[in-house]
Design a protein around this motif. Structure first.
Motif, PDB file in Angstrom:
ATOM      1  N   THR A  74       1.002  -1.333   0.049  1.00  0.00           N
ATOM      2  CA  THR A  74      -0.036  -0.001   0.002  1.00  0.00           C
ATOM      3  C   THR A  74       1.025   1.194  -0.078  1.00  0.00           C
ATOM      4  N   GLU A  75       0.581   2.156  -0.900  1.00  0.00           N
ATOM      5  CA  GLU A  75       1.167   3.531  -0.967  1.00  0.00           C
ATOM      6  C   GLU A  75       0.315   4.500  -0.321  1.00  0.00           C
ATOM      7  N   GLU A  76       0.653   5.614   0.274  1.00  0.00           N
ATOM      8  CA  GLU A  76      -0.072   6.954   0.395  1.00  0.00           C
ATOM      9  C   GLU A  76       0.376   7.805  -0.716  1.00  0.00           C
ATOM     10  N   VAL A  77      -0.922   8.350  -1.603  1.00  0.00           N
ATOM     11  CA  VAL A  77      -0.787   9.250  -2.565  1.00  0.00           C
ATOM     12  C   VAL A  77      -1.596  10.681  -2.308  1.00  0.00           C
ATOM     13  N   ALA A  78      -0.956  11.729  -2.372  1.00  0.00           N
ATOM     14  CA  ALA A  78      -1.556  13.019  -2.429  1.00  0.00           C
ATOM     15  C   ALA A  78      -2.523  13.081  -3.312  1.00  0.00           C
ATOM     16  N   ALA A  79      -3.593  13.524  -3.005  1.00  0.00           N
ATOM     17  CA  ALA A  79      -4.577  13.693  -3.976  1.00  0.00           C
ATOM     18  C   ALA A  79      -5.597  14.945  -3.434  1.00  0.00           C
ATOM     19  N   GLU A  80      -5.561  16.058  -4.100  1.00  0.00           N
ATOM     20  CA  GLU A  80      -6.171  17.264  -3.696  1.00  0.00           C
ATOM     21  C   GLU A  80      -5.917  17.537  -2.269  1.00  0.00           C
ATOM     22  N   ASN A  81      -6.890  17.604  -1.380  1.00  0.00           N
ATOM     23  CA  ASN A  81      -6.722  17.922   0.099  1.00  0.00           C
ATOM     24  C   ASN A  81      -6.434  16.609   0.946  1.00  0.00           C
TER      25      ASN A  81
ATOM     26  N   LYS B  18     -19.285  -6.397  -6.134  1.00  0.00           N
ATOM     27  CA  LYS B  18     -19.578  -5.512  -4.811  1.00  0.00           C
ATOM     28  C   LYS B  18     -18.438  -4.579  -4.523  1.00  0.00           C
ATOM     29  N   PRO B  19     -18.720  -3.683  -3.807  1.00  0.00           N
ATOM     30  CA  PRO B  19     -17.690  -2.722  -3.041  1.00  0.00           C
ATOM     31  C   PRO B  19     -16.847  -3.437  -2.410  1.00  0.00           C
ATOM     32  N   SER B  20     -15.571  -3.342  -2.139  1.00  0.00           N
ATOM     33  CA  SER B  20     -14.485  -3.911  -1.716  1.00  0.00           C
ATOM     34  C   SER B  20     -14.517  -4.390  -0.196  1.00  0.00           C
ATOM     35  N   MET B  21     -15.306  -3.380   0.502  1.00  0.00           N
ATOM     36  CA  MET B  21     -15.481  -3.403   1.850  1.00  0.00           C
ATOM     37  C   MET B  21     -16.620  -4.745   2.116  1.00  0.00           C
ATOM     38  N   ALA B  22     -17.564  -5.198   0.977  1.00  0.00           N
ATOM     39  CA  ALA B  22     -18.223  -6.344   1.450  1.00  0.00           C
ATOM     40  C   ALA B  22     -17.310  -7.412   1.497  1.00  0.00           C
ATOM     41  N   TYR B  23     -16.193  -7.462   0.707  1.00  0.00           N
ATOM     42  CA  TYR B  23     -15.281  -8.604   0.722  1.00  0.00           C
ATOM     43  C   TYR B  23     -14.585  -8.797   1.776  1.00  0.00           C
ATOM     44  N   VAL B  24     -14.157  -7.436   2.295  1.00  0.00           N
ATOM     45  CA  VAL B  24     -13.180  -7.263   3.351  1.00  0.00           C
ATOM     46  C   VAL B  24     -14.132  -7.823   4.699  1.00  0.00           C
ATOM     47  N   LEU B  25     -15.193  -7.679   4.681  1.00  0.00           N
ATOM     48  CA  LEU B  25     -16.135  -8.222   5.630  1.00  0.00           C
ATOM     49  C   LEU B  25     -16.056  -9.549   5.873  1.00  0.00           C
ATOM     50  N   ALA B  26     -16.349 -10.086   4.463  1.00  0.00           N
ATOM     51  CA  ALA B  26     -16.211 -11.826   4.432  1.00  0.00           C
ATOM     52  C   ALA B  26     -14.974 -12.255   5.021  1.00  0.00           C
ATOM     53  N   VAL B  27     -13.958 -11.591   4.626  1.00  0.00           N
ATOM     54  CA  VAL B  27     -12.642 -12.112   4.920  1.00  0.00           C
ATOM     55  C   VAL B  27     -12.512 -12.282   6.586  1.00  0.00           C
ATOM     56  N   VAL B  28     -12.828 -10.841   7.073  1.00  0.00           N
ATOM     57  CA  VAL B  28     -12.643 -10.757   8.528  1.00  0.00           C
ATOM     58  C   VAL B  28     -13.576 -11.620   9.247  1.00  0.00           C
ATOM     59  N   THR B  29     -14.696 -11.882   8.711  1.00  0.00           N
ATOM     60  CA  THR B  29     -15.858 -12.736   9.500  1.00  0.00           C
ATOM     61  C   THR B  29     -15.171 -14.164   9.366  1.00  0.00           C
ATOM     62  N   VAL B  57      -7.746  -5.411   4.951  1.00  0.00           N
ATOM     63  CA  VAL B  57      -7.690  -6.657   6.080  1.00  0.00           C
ATOM     64  C   VAL B  57      -6.433  -6.371   6.826  1.00  0.00           C
ATOM     65  N   ARG B  58      -5.469  -6.637   6.285  1.00  0.00           N
ATOM     66  CA  ARG B  58      -4.201  -6.728   7.047  1.00  0.00           C
ATOM     67  C   ARG B  58      -3.796  -5.299   7.418  1.00  0.00           C
ATOM     68  N   ASN B  59      -4.082  -4.138   7.026  1.00  0.00           N
ATOM     69  CA  ASN B  59      -3.687  -2.627   7.502  1.00  0.00           C
ATOM     70  C   ASN B  59      -4.682  -2.230   8.476  1.00  0.00           C
ATOM     71  N   ARG B  60      -6.109  -2.467   8.414  1.00  0.00           N
ATOM     72  CA  ARG B  60      -6.866  -1.911   9.183  1.00  0.00           C
ATOM     73  C   ARG B  60      -7.483  -2.755  10.070  1.00  0.00           C
ATOM     74  N   PHE B  61      -7.590  -3.961   9.880  1.00  0.00           N
ATOM     75  CA  PHE B  61      -8.644  -4.856  10.772  1.00  0.00           C
ATOM     76  C   PHE B  61      -7.890  -5.884  11.417  1.00  0.00           C
ATOM     77  N   ILE B  62      -6.986  -6.822  10.708  1.00  0.00           N
ATOM     78  CA  ILE B  62      -6.250  -7.955  11.435  1.00  0.00           C
ATOM     79  C   ILE B  62      -4.841  -7.869  11.188  1.00  0.00           C
ATOM     80  N   GLN B  63      -4.048  -7.116  12.236  1.00  0.00           N
ATOM     81  CA  GLN B  63      -2.889  -6.625  12.028  1.00  0.00           C
ATOM     82  C   GLN B  63      -1.939  -7.912  12.020  1.00  0.00           C
ATOM     83  N   THR B  64      -2.560  -9.180  12.590  1.00  0.00           N
ATOM     84  CA  THR B  64      -1.580 -10.554  12.533  1.00  0.00           C
ATOM     85  C   THR B  64      -1.811 -11.070  11.496  1.00  0.00           C
ATOM     86  N   ALA B  65      -2.563 -10.608  10.403  1.00  0.00           N
ATOM     87  CA  ALA B  65      -2.797 -11.285   9.333  1.00  0.00           C
ATOM     88  C   ALA B  65      -1.328 -11.110   8.296  1.00  0.00           C
TER      89      ALA B  65
END
Lengths: 99, 99
Positions: A74-81, B18-29, B57-65
């Motif tokens: 994952t990379e952080e990218v500056a976008a607008e604000n 579907k939106p990414s978060m739907a699949y993130v939720l599936a993985v986390v579940t 998933v690994r950056n925001r929800f499950i740091q041990t993944a």
């Protein structure tokens, strides 16, 4: 570092907005120039194209090429604000020696 | 096998429209249900989304993944009167034991 990243490494091909075959040609050319290991890098929407390029090279052009390490990040990218996170991929292609 | 592939494996999440978060939720579940290893699979345009899902998933929800094996490939898909090649990705996420 604005827009498409154009850093030029010897054995790296950065995937941008051109058609896939432009990058396939770049990879095939670098293998032809004697590189035995090439990295195909992309981020965001170009990630799928990076996989296409690796697959086309090894299925259609260089049968001795094999996929090595694949790294995602994952990379952080500056976008607008704000800063947004963009996924990245780095696919290593290695040419095996033919005996 | 028409359209989006909906095969249901215990420890596999197929990325579709579907939106990414739907699949993130599936993985986390699935991790929450006790799975220690999950495969995130996608093809074609969904490949970038598969990488996003693994990273979120690994950056925001499950740091041990952690990311294990990543496999890329090509599948032949029947489309109208022709067969087209579609790239695929299979990303393994492994949950490390916390001591």
């Amino acid at each position: 570092m604005t827009g498409e990243q154009k850093k030029k490494d010897n054995n790296t091909v950065f995937i941008g907005k051109k058609p896939s075959m432009a990058y396939v040609l770049a990879v095939v050319t670098q293998f032809g120039d004697g590189q035995s290991e090439i990295r195909i890098k992309a981020r965001g929407r170009a990630i799928g194209k990076a996989v296409d390029v690796a697959e086309i090279v090894r299925n259609r052009f260089i049968q001795t090429a094999m996929v090595g390490e694949i790294i995602i990040g994952t990379e952080e990218v500056a976008a607008e604000n704000e800063k947004i996170n963009v996924s990245t991929i780095d696919i290593q292609l290695k040419k095996q020696e033919t005996k």
